[in-house]
Each structure stands twice: as C-alpha cells, then as structure tokens.
Design a protein around this motif. Structure first.
Motif, mmCIF file in Angstrom:
data_model
loop_
_atom_site.group_PDB
_atom_site.id
_atom_site.type_symbol
_atom_site.label_atom_id
_atom_site.label_comp_id
_atom_site.label_asym_id
_atom_site.label_seq_id
_atom_site.Cartn_x
_atom_site.Cartn_y
_atom_site.Cartn_z
ATOM 1 N N ASN A 140 0.672 -1.183 0.359
ATOM 2 C CA ASN A 140 0.174 0.351 -0.030
ATOM 3 C C ASN A 140 0.731 1.507 0.140
ATOM 4 N N VAL A 141 2.066 1.244 -0.450
ATOM 5 C CA VAL A 141 3.059 2.100 -0.108
ATOM 6 C C VAL A 141 2.544 2.880 -0.902
ATOM 7 N N ASP A 142 1.795 3.222 -2.138
ATOM 8 C CA ASP A 142 1.471 4.736 -3.017
ATOM 9 C C ASP A 142 0.196 4.584 -2.681
ATOM 10 N N ARG A 143 -0.301 4.360 -1.613
ATOM 11 C CA ARG A 143 -1.779 5.441 -0.603
ATOM 12 C C ARG A 143 -1.864 6.355 0.385
ATOM 13 N N PRO A 144 -2.295 7.312 0.496
ATOM 14 C CA PRO A 144 -1.929 7.898 1.555
ATOM 15 C C PRO A 144 -1.481 6.600 3.389
ATOM 16 N N ALA A 145 -0.362 8.190 3.522
ATOM 17 C CA ALA A 145 -0.030 7.805 4.769
ATOM 18 C C ALA A 145 -0.787 6.784 6.013
ATOM 19 N N LEU A 146 -2.290 7.814 5.965
ATOM 20 C CA LEU A 146 -3.242 7.506 7.478
ATOM 21 C C LEU A 146 -3.839 5.871 7.116
ATOM 22 N N GLU A 147 -4.209 6.060 5.254
ATOM 23 C CA GLU A 147 -4.062 4.516 4.227
ATOM 24 C C GLU A 147 -3.798 3.329 4.759
ATOM 25 N N ILE A 148 -2.184 3.871 4.357
ATOM 26 C CA ILE A 148 -1.412 2.430 5.066
ATOM 27 C C ILE A 148 -1.499 1.987 6.190
ATOM 28 N N LEU A 149 -1.543 3.168 7.198
ATOM 29 C CA LEU A 149 -2.102 2.499 8.771
ATOM 30 C C LEU A 149 -3.312 1.733 8.733
ATOM 31 N N ARG A 150 -4.279 1.853 8.331
ATOM 32 C CA ARG A 150 -5.382 1.518 8.320
ATOM 33 C C ARG A 150 -5.099 0.182 7.667
ATOM 34 N N ALA A 151 -4.750 -0.300 6.320
ATOM 35 C CA ALA A 151 -4.321 -1.288 6.267
ATOM 36 C C ALA A 151 -4.318 -1.790 7.253
ATOM 37 N N ALA A 152 -3.118 -1.328 7.991
ATOM 38 C CA ALA A 152 -2.612 -1.996 8.308
ATOM 39 C C ALA A 152 -2.643 -2.832 9.940
ATOM 40 N N VAL A 153 -3.638 -1.635 10.522
ATOM 41 C CA VAL A 153 -4.521 -1.959 11.608
ATOM 42 C C VAL A 153 -5.936 -2.540 11.300
ATOM 43 N N THR A 154 -5.835 -2.530 9.777
ATOM 44 C CA THR A 154 -6.981 -3.705 9.953
ATOM 45 C C THR A 154 -6.163 -5.142 9.870
ATOM 46 N N ARG A 155 -5.021 -5.602 8.920
ATOM 47 C CA ARG A 155 -4.004 -6.808 9.275
ATOM 48 C C ARG A 155 -4.093 -6.981 11.012
ATOM 49 N N ALA A 156 -4.220 -6.679 11.384
ATOM 50 C CA ALA A 156 -3.468 -7.470 12.217
ATOM 51 C C ALA A 156 -4.769 -7.249 13.371
ATOM 52 N N VAL A 157 -5.494 -6.777 13.127
ATOM 53 C CA VAL A 157 -7.150 -7.760 13.234
ATOM 54 C C VAL A 157 -7.800 -9.358 13.214
ATOM 55 N N GLU A 158 -7.603 -9.008 11.807
ATOM 56 C CA GLU A 158 -7.528 -10.419 11.058
ATOM 57 C C GLU A 158 -6.789 -11.240 11.392
ATOM 58 N N LEU A 159 -5.346 -10.474 12.444
ATOM 59 C CA LEU A 159 -4.452 -12.364 12.726
ATOM 60 C C LEU A 159 -5.491 -12.236 13.526
ATOM 61 N N GLN A 160 -5.846 -10.966 14.503
ATOM 62 C CA GLN A 160 -6.031 -11.880 15.855
ATOM 63 C C GLN A 160 -7.882 -12.569 15.999
ATOM 64 N N SER A 161 -8.068 -12.284 14.998
ATOM 65 C CA SER A 161 -9.672 -12.550 14.409
ATOM 66 C C SER A 161 -9.463 -14.443 14.286
ATOM 67 N N ASP A 162 -8.671 -15.331 13.917
ATOM 68 C CA ASP A 162 -8.246 -16.409 13.310
ATOM 69 C C ASP A 162 -8.040 -17.251 15.108
ATOM 70 N N ASP A 163 -9.811 -17.586 15.489
ATOM 71 C CA ASP A 163 -9.325 -18.776 16.263
ATOM 72 C C ASP A 163 -8.295 -19.748 17.136
ATOM 73 N N GLN A 164 -7.954 -20.112 15.175
ATOM 74 C CA GLN A 164 -7.168 -21.072 15.275
ATOM 75 C C GLN A 164 -5.210 -20.198 14.726
ATOM 76 N N GLY A 165 -5.385 -18.844 14.815
ATOM 77 C CA GLY A 165 -4.106 -18.706 14.321
ATOM 78 C C GLY A 165 -2.898 -18.387 14.760
ATOM 79 N N ARG A 166 -1.862 -19.058 15.359
ATOM 80 C CA ARG A 166 -0.787 -18.273 16.026
ATOM 81 C C ARG A 166 -0.762 -16.892 16.413
ATOM 82 N N ALA A 167 -1.290 -15.682 15.959
ATOM 83 C CA ALA A 167 -0.997 -14.518 16.800
ATOM 84 C C ALA A 167 -1.873 -14.527 17.842
#
Length: 217
Positions: free
Chosen positions: A91-118
């Motif tokens: 997402n490097v070509d997107r605005p800074a805060l959109e990059i942040l939101r994308a990273a936050v979204t991924r971090a939440v997804e990793l915690q959403s997986d009940d079988q996930g190692r994260a």
C-alpha cells in the motif's frame, strides 16, 4: 583444491535438514498446546509426546521449556511483523493514514482467527519472565517499525522524542485494545476496533504529518 564430501542423506534429506525439521515440529507442537491450553501447559514431555520425538531431540535444540517458549514466540512474532511489513509495502503508494488503516486491519484479522498463531502474542503471560520480556521487546520493535515506516511522510522539523512517545502510546494502546477485545472485556466487533484505532491514528498523525500527506492531496 579443497574437495568437500557431499552431505550424507537419509530419505533424501541431509542431517541438517532433518534437524531443522525436528526443531520446527517441536515448535509447532508447542504452539498447538499453547493455543489450546495456554503457555503454562507447554512442557518438554508434552511436545515430545505430540511429535513422537524423545527428549534427546528436545535438548538437541532447546536448553529448557523457557528456551522453547522463547523460540516459539520469536517465530510467531517474526511472522506477524513480516506480514504487516508486506501490507505496508503493498500500500506504499496510498496516503499515510490509509497505509496505517490497512496495517491495523491486518493486525485485527490476525487476531480474529481462532486457530491463528498470532493469538499467543496477546495472551496472558503473567508468571513467565521470558514471555513478559518478549512482550516488552515486541512493543519496542513495533514502535521502531512504525517510526521507520512513517519517516518519509513526517514533517522535517519534528521532535524525534515526541514522535517516539506518541508512537509508544498509540501502539501500546492498540495492543491493550486488541487484548480487551479478544478476551471479551469489551463487547465489540473487529470493525469497531479498526475504526476507533484509525481515528486515533489520524489524531496522533496530525501532530507530525504535513496536511497534504494526511489527505493524500
């Protein structure tokens, strides 16, 4: 001329490859037990039984249980950081805060997986000095990663200490929010975690980012 003998193989694999496979199996077994019953349930005997390896192979790689827990944590933490770094790169070509939101979204997804190692990164580590220290290191490393990622977007006149303090507050708060959500302390869904964290990120970012970087204009 120095001629090296070819590595001896068993079943098509070298001794080093077999050692690496055994180490990975022990770590995977530890993570399975950890996810199922918590870190305190991880024992040398338990992972050996689960992998059908004897304790000689355990001590081939780990001095004790703490050494195994630290290795398992480090593997997962490296996976998560690499995953988030990939999101930033994509997402490097997107605005800074959109990059942040994308990273936050991924971090939440990793915690959403009940079988996930994260999930182990936000579990209760009270009673384990090695894991509590790892958690502190994770916060520091995450802060460093976010600062390095954001540096090209920051105003040139910023106070570096102010940036670090605000980043620590932001990441530390995000980790605590994720933990409260995962443990049910807060009865909210993942989307609300993303929205709230993104708004706070915009507030913190406004102190250090030029207006055109914030808006992407």
């Amino acid at each position: 001329m120095n001629l090296r003998a070819p590595a001896r193989t068993w079943g098509g694999r070298t001794a080093e490859e077999r050692r690496a496979e055994r180490r990975a199996r022990l770590i995977d077994a530890a993570l399975e037990i950890w996810i199922e019953n918590g870190w305190a349930a991880v024992t040398m005997r338990g992972v050996c039984v689960r992998t059908a390896l004897n304790d000689r192979y355990f001590y081939e790689h780990f001095a004790d249980r703490d050494d195994l827990l630290a290795a398992a944590w480090d593997d997962v933490c490296a996976e998560v950081f690499a995953d988030l770094a990939s999101v930033v790169a994509e997402n490097v070509d997107r605005p800074a805060l959109e990059i942040l939101r994308a990273a936050v979204t991924r971090a939440v997804e990793l915690q959403s997986d009940d079988q996930g190692r994260a999930r182990i990164l936000l579990a209760d580590h009270a009673g384990s000095a090695v894991l509590e220290q790892r958690r502190k290191t994770m916060l520091s490393d995450a802060t460093d990663l976010l600062i390095v990622t954001s540096r090209p977007y920051l105003r040139p006149d910023i106070d570096e200490t102010e940036v670090r303090m605000s980043t620590l507050v932001g990441i530390g708060g995000f980790i605590e929010l994720l933990t409260a959500w995962r443990t049910g302390t807060l009865d909210i869904d993942g989307e609300r975690v993303i929205e709230h964290t993104s708004r706070l990120g915009a507030l913190l970012g406004a102190q250090f980012l030029p207006p055109d970087v914030i808006t992407g204009a």
